[in-house]
Design a protein around this motif. Structure first.
Motif, PDB file in Angstrom:
ATOM      1  N   ALA A  88       1.356  -1.176   0.117  1.00  0.00           N
ATOM      2  CA  ALA A  88      -0.494  -0.184  -0.281  1.00  0.00           C
ATOM      3  C   ALA A  88       0.934   1.305   0.179  1.00  0.00           C
ATOM      4  O   ALA A  88       0.548   2.334  -0.871  1.00  0.00           O
ATOM      5  N   TYR A  89       2.043   0.379   0.856  1.00  0.00           N
ATOM      6  CA  TYR A  89       3.064   2.088   0.696  1.00  0.00           C
ATOM      7  C   TYR A  89       3.147   2.857  -0.033  1.00  0.00           C
ATOM      8  O   TYR A  89       3.446   4.049  -1.027  1.00  0.00           O
ATOM      9  N   TYR A  90       3.859   1.760  -1.144  1.00  0.00           N
ATOM     10  CA  TYR A  90       4.241   2.287  -2.561  1.00  0.00           C
ATOM     11  C   TYR A  90       3.714   3.332  -3.772  1.00  0.00           C
ATOM     12  O   TYR A  90       4.039   3.064  -4.475  1.00  0.00           O
ATOM     13  N   ASP A  91       2.328   2.432  -3.183  1.00  0.00           N
ATOM     14  CA  ASP A  91       1.399   2.545  -4.333  1.00  0.00           C
ATOM     15  C   ASP A  91       0.516   3.799  -4.115  1.00  0.00           C
ATOM     16  O   ASP A  91       0.678   4.534  -5.148  1.00  0.00           O
ATOM     17  N   ILE A  92       1.102   4.701  -2.851  1.00  0.00           N
ATOM     18  CA  ILE A  92       0.364   5.371  -2.236  1.00  0.00           C
ATOM     19  C   ILE A  92       1.574   6.807  -3.279  1.00  0.00           C
ATOM     20  O   ILE A  92       1.153   7.627  -3.919  1.00  0.00           O
ATOM     21  N   LYS A  93       2.630   6.268  -2.958  1.00  0.00           N
ATOM     22  CA  LYS A  93       3.998   6.785  -2.982  1.00  0.00           C
ATOM     23  C   LYS A  93       4.469   6.791  -4.460  1.00  0.00           C
ATOM     24  O   LYS A  93       4.215   8.081  -5.316  1.00  0.00           O
ATOM     25  N   GLN A  94       4.102   6.141  -5.649  1.00  0.00           N
ATOM     26  CA  GLN A  94       3.934   5.771  -6.500  1.00  0.00           C
ATOM     27  C   GLN A  94       2.326   6.707  -7.190  1.00  0.00           C
ATOM     28  O   GLN A  94       2.785   7.453  -8.772  1.00  0.00           O
ATOM     29  N   ARG A  95       1.860   6.778  -6.710  1.00  0.00           N
ATOM     30  CA  ARG A  95       0.626   8.035  -7.125  1.00  0.00           C
ATOM     31  C   ARG A  95       0.996   9.194  -6.926  1.00  0.00           C
ATOM     32  O   ARG A  95       0.433  10.288  -6.916  1.00  0.00           O
ATOM     33  N   GLY A  96       1.945   9.717  -6.709  1.00  0.00           N
ATOM     34  CA  GLY A  96       2.515  10.920  -6.199  1.00  0.00           C
ATOM     35  C   GLY A  96       1.819  11.684  -4.963  1.00  0.00           C
ATOM     36  O   GLY A  96       1.496  12.936  -4.320  1.00  0.00           O
ATOM     37  N   ARG A  97       1.226  10.959  -4.048  1.00  0.00           N
ATOM     38  CA  ARG A  97       0.301  11.373  -3.140  1.00  0.00           C
ATOM     39  C   ARG A  97       1.276  11.092  -1.864  1.00  0.00           C
ATOM     40  O   ARG A  97       2.437  10.536  -1.260  1.00  0.00           O
ATOM     41  N   MET A  98       0.649  11.492  -0.314  1.00  0.00           N
ATOM     42  CA  MET A  98       1.717  11.228   0.438  1.00  0.00           C
ATOM     43  C   MET A  98       0.805  10.406   2.416  1.00  0.00           C
ATOM     44  O   MET A  98      -0.126  10.448   2.636  1.00  0.00           O
ATOM     45  N   PRO A  99       1.787   9.123   2.452  1.00  0.00           N
ATOM     46  CA  PRO A  99       2.169   8.059   3.657  1.00  0.00           C
ATOM     47  C   PRO A  99       1.647   9.240   4.558  1.00  0.00           C
ATOM     48  O   PRO A  99       2.321   9.487   4.837  1.00  0.00           O
ATOM     49  N   ILE A 100       0.740   8.423   5.257  1.00  0.00           N
ATOM     50  CA  ILE A 100       0.183   8.759   6.870  1.00  0.00           C
ATOM     51  C   ILE A 100      -0.602   7.330   7.393  1.00  0.00           C
ATOM     52  O   ILE A 100      -1.216   7.231   7.517  1.00  0.00           O
ATOM     53  N   LEU A 101       0.976   7.259   8.402  1.00  0.00           N
ATOM     54  CA  LEU A 101       0.249   6.428   9.571  1.00  0.00           C
ATOM     55  C   LEU A 101      -0.399   6.468  10.064  1.00  0.00           C
ATOM     56  O   LEU A 101      -0.286   7.344  11.105  1.00  0.00           O
ATOM     57  N   CYS A 102      -1.206   5.902  10.591  1.00  0.00           N
ATOM     58  CA  CYS A 102      -1.908   6.341  12.045  1.00  0.00           C
ATOM     59  C   CYS A 102      -2.502   5.171  12.393  1.00  0.00           C
ATOM     60  O   CYS A 102      -3.365   4.064  12.198  1.00  0.00           O
ATOM     61  N   GLY A 103      -2.416   5.146  13.974  1.00  0.00           N
ATOM     62  CA  GLY A 103      -2.857   3.572  14.909  1.00  0.00           C
ATOM     63  C   GLY A 103      -1.797   3.567  16.117  1.00  0.00           C
ATOM     64  O   GLY A 103      -1.337   4.672  16.447  1.00  0.00           O
ATOM     65  N   GLY A 104      -2.051   2.749  16.805  1.00  0.00           N
ATOM     66  CA  GLY A 104      -2.074   2.955  17.971  1.00  0.00           C
ATOM     67  C   GLY A 104      -1.448   1.238  18.445  1.00  0.00           C
ATOM     68  O   GLY A 104      -0.962   1.044  20.068  1.00  0.00           O
ATOM     69  N   THR A 105      -1.090   0.014  17.497  1.00  0.00           N
ATOM     70  CA  THR A 105      -0.399  -0.409  17.651  1.00  0.00           C
ATOM     71  C   THR A 105       1.103  -0.329  17.259  1.00  0.00           C
ATOM     72  O   THR A 105       1.329  -0.957  16.324  1.00  0.00           O
ATOM     73  N   GLY A 106       1.344  -0.326  18.300  1.00  0.00           N
ATOM     74  CA  GLY A 106       3.587   0.211  18.976  1.00  0.00           C
ATOM     75  C   GLY A 106       4.224  -1.441  18.307  1.00  0.00           C
ATOM     76  O   GLY A 106       4.550  -0.731  16.531  1.00  0.00           O
ATOM     77  N   MET A 107       3.420  -2.497  18.413  1.00  0.00           N
ATOM     78  CA  MET A 107       4.141  -3.456  17.594  1.00  0.00           C
ATOM     79  C   MET A 107       4.434  -2.848  15.617  1.00  0.00           C
ATOM     80  O   MET A 107       4.912  -3.312  15.473  1.00  0.00           O
ATOM     81  N   TYR A 108       2.820  -3.029  15.803  1.00  0.00           N
ATOM     82  CA  TYR A 108       2.635  -3.292  14.174  1.00  0.00           C
ATOM     83  C   TYR A 108       3.402  -1.223  13.693  1.00  0.00           C
ATOM     84  O   TYR A 108       4.452  -0.992  11.797  1.00  0.00           O
ATOM     85  N   ILE A 109       3.922  -0.678  14.427  1.00  0.00           N
ATOM     86  CA  ILE A 109       4.571   0.841  13.738  1.00  0.00           C
ATOM     87  C   ILE A 109       5.952   0.506  13.534  1.00  0.00           C
ATOM     88  O   ILE A 109       6.774   0.603  12.862  1.00  0.00           O
ATOM     89  N   ASP A 110       6.146  -0.169  15.286  1.00  0.00           N
ATOM     90  CA  ASP A 110       7.523  -0.421  15.011  1.00  0.00           C
ATOM     91  C   ASP A 110       7.828  -1.741  13.184  1.00  0.00           C
ATOM     92  O   ASP A 110       8.436  -1.219  12.810  1.00  0.00           O
ATOM     93  N   ALA A 111       7.441  -1.950  13.285  1.00  0.00           N
ATOM     94  CA  ALA A 111       7.399  -3.166  12.607  1.00  0.00           C
ATOM     95  C   ALA A 111       8.198  -2.385  10.685  1.00  0.00           C
ATOM     96  O   ALA A 111       8.807  -2.638   9.710  1.00  0.00           O
ATOM     97  N   VAL A 112       7.381  -1.789  11.043  1.00  0.00           N
ATOM     98  CA  VAL A 112       7.146  -0.696   9.231  1.00  0.00           C
ATOM     99  C   VAL A 112       8.098   0.485   9.332  1.00  0.00           C
ATOM    100  O   VAL A 112       8.378   0.375   8.336  1.00  0.00           O
TER     101      VAL A 112
END
Length: 304
Positions: A88-112
């Protein structure tokens, strides 16, 4: 902002992360990548807090990703999240838009953000049979003794504890193959509210969702074929409501125990984010009680 790859809006439950991320996306022509370990499941809406209205800003629908991507009943992993995120990140970037990660699952955030080297871990029936004989306190001690970073929700149920031990042992015994993962230049913004405000919001939100049909949602999932054991695995709302449905606790006990559990969960989330700061991650804190315009202005100033 020229060299910035990702903006992360993080914080514990009930601080208003999603609305901030959506308003920021509206300004930056961005799209949101959810970092919530339970919002990935279809049909689990009220219990996971999918407030779809938050993605509508001034009549504009903000695109979001990694929500409703697998069926309820499936046991989604951090490994799968990492792979789904990067697509999903690459898809957003390739379309010239800004990826914004939002959430509260710390492990998921750290992992990516950090690009953890993860692997798909198979089921070990022999190990599980051995672990099933141990009391929960011994399982917790065994997982803690492995000294690997793990998600606090690993301690929510016996099944989660056993799976976490299974994963940790497998990773220690096998060579982790390096996977192609980009170096992501990220900036963290942590949304905060004072403890009393957060507690009040959590309790009010719980009662609102119960009135909206959260018990009925869990009943429908079980009737639809999701095993009760899996409801317990999902924890929090699904665990306690399933216990109520099974007549293990009364309705009032369910509400009281669930309310306490969500407060404890928010505290564990806060502890995780503080640990992130101690580990050297610079998290720019933003008062969640500020007007939205001020919160967005602070972010825009920081990202330049």
């Amino acid at each position: 902002m020229e060299n910035l790859d990702l903006i992360s809006i993080i914080g514990p439950t009930a601080v208003g992360k999603t609305t901030v991320a959506a308003h920021l996306a509206a300004v930056l022509d961005g799209e949101i990548l959810s970092a919530d370990s339970r919002q990935v499941y279809r049909g689990m809406d009220l219990g996971t807090g999918k407030d779809y209205a938050d993605y509508l800003v001034n009549g504009k629908s903000i695109p979001y990703h990694l929500i409703d991507i697998v069926d309820a009943g499936y046991k989604y992993s951090v490994f799968e999240f990492q792979n789904d995120f990067i697509k999903a990140y690459y898809d957003i970037k390739q379309r010239g838009r800004m990826p914004i990660l939002c959430g509260g699952t710390g492990m998921y955030i750290d992992a990516v953000v950090k690009g953890y080297k993860l692997m798909k871990v198979p089921i070990n029936d022999e190990l599980r049979s051995e672990l099933e004989l141990l009391p929960e306190i011994d399982l917790e001690a065994r997982l803690t003794a492995l000294k690997s970073v793990h998600n606090h929700t690993d301690f929510d149920t016996r099944k989660r504890l056993i799976r976490a031990i299974e994963i940790e042992l497998y990773q220690q015994e096998h060579q982790v193959e390096a996977m192609a993962y980009p170096q992501i230049k990220n900036i963290y913004f942590g949304i905060t509210v004072d403890r009393n405000t957060r507690r009040k919001r959590i309790t009010e939100r719980l009662h609102t969702r119960l009135r909206a049909g959260m018990v009925e949602e869990v009943e429908a999932l079980i009737k639809g074929g999701v095993p009760v054991e899996t409801m317990l695995f999902y924890g929090l709302e699904y665990k306690f409501i399933a216990m109520y449905i099974l007549d293990q606790i009364t309705y009032d006990q369910m509400v009281e125990q669930l309310n306490v559990a969500i407060h404890q969960f928010a505290k564990r989330q806060t502890t995780w984010f503080r640990k992130m700061e101690r580990d050297g991650n610079n998290i720019h804190l933003i008062d969640g009680m500020l007007p939205m315009e001020e919160k967005i202005a602070i972010i825009l100033q920081k990202i330049g």
